[in-house]
Design a protein around this motif. Sequence first.
Motif: not given
Length: 108
Positions: A39-43
């Motif tokens: 999954x895309x994980x921001x930060x």
Amino acid sequence: MSDLRTPALTAAALAAVLGSALLATTAPVHAGDKAMAKEKCFGVAMAGKNDCAAGPGTSCAGTAKADHQGNAWKFVPTGTCTKTPSTTSPTGFGQLTAFTAKSADKAM
């Protein structure tokens, strides 16, 4: 003499076709499993180490200008994003959507 070569060539051709068909059906399954498990994980990405989409002024992978940039993401195993530390996130952990990073002054 031609009668002896024909069965050998036919068997070799058949083996090549079956081998190709087997490989063709196996490859997409592995690619699909890998895509579904991430999954895309921001930060959570470090400067220049993001996977893609680092917001305005950047184009794609490797373009994040700062560590833990709120609009830059990295693929992580599904279910681990919100448990991964992020010094700029309002929660202190990675986010599933882009966010406005808190400044280092506010973090202290």
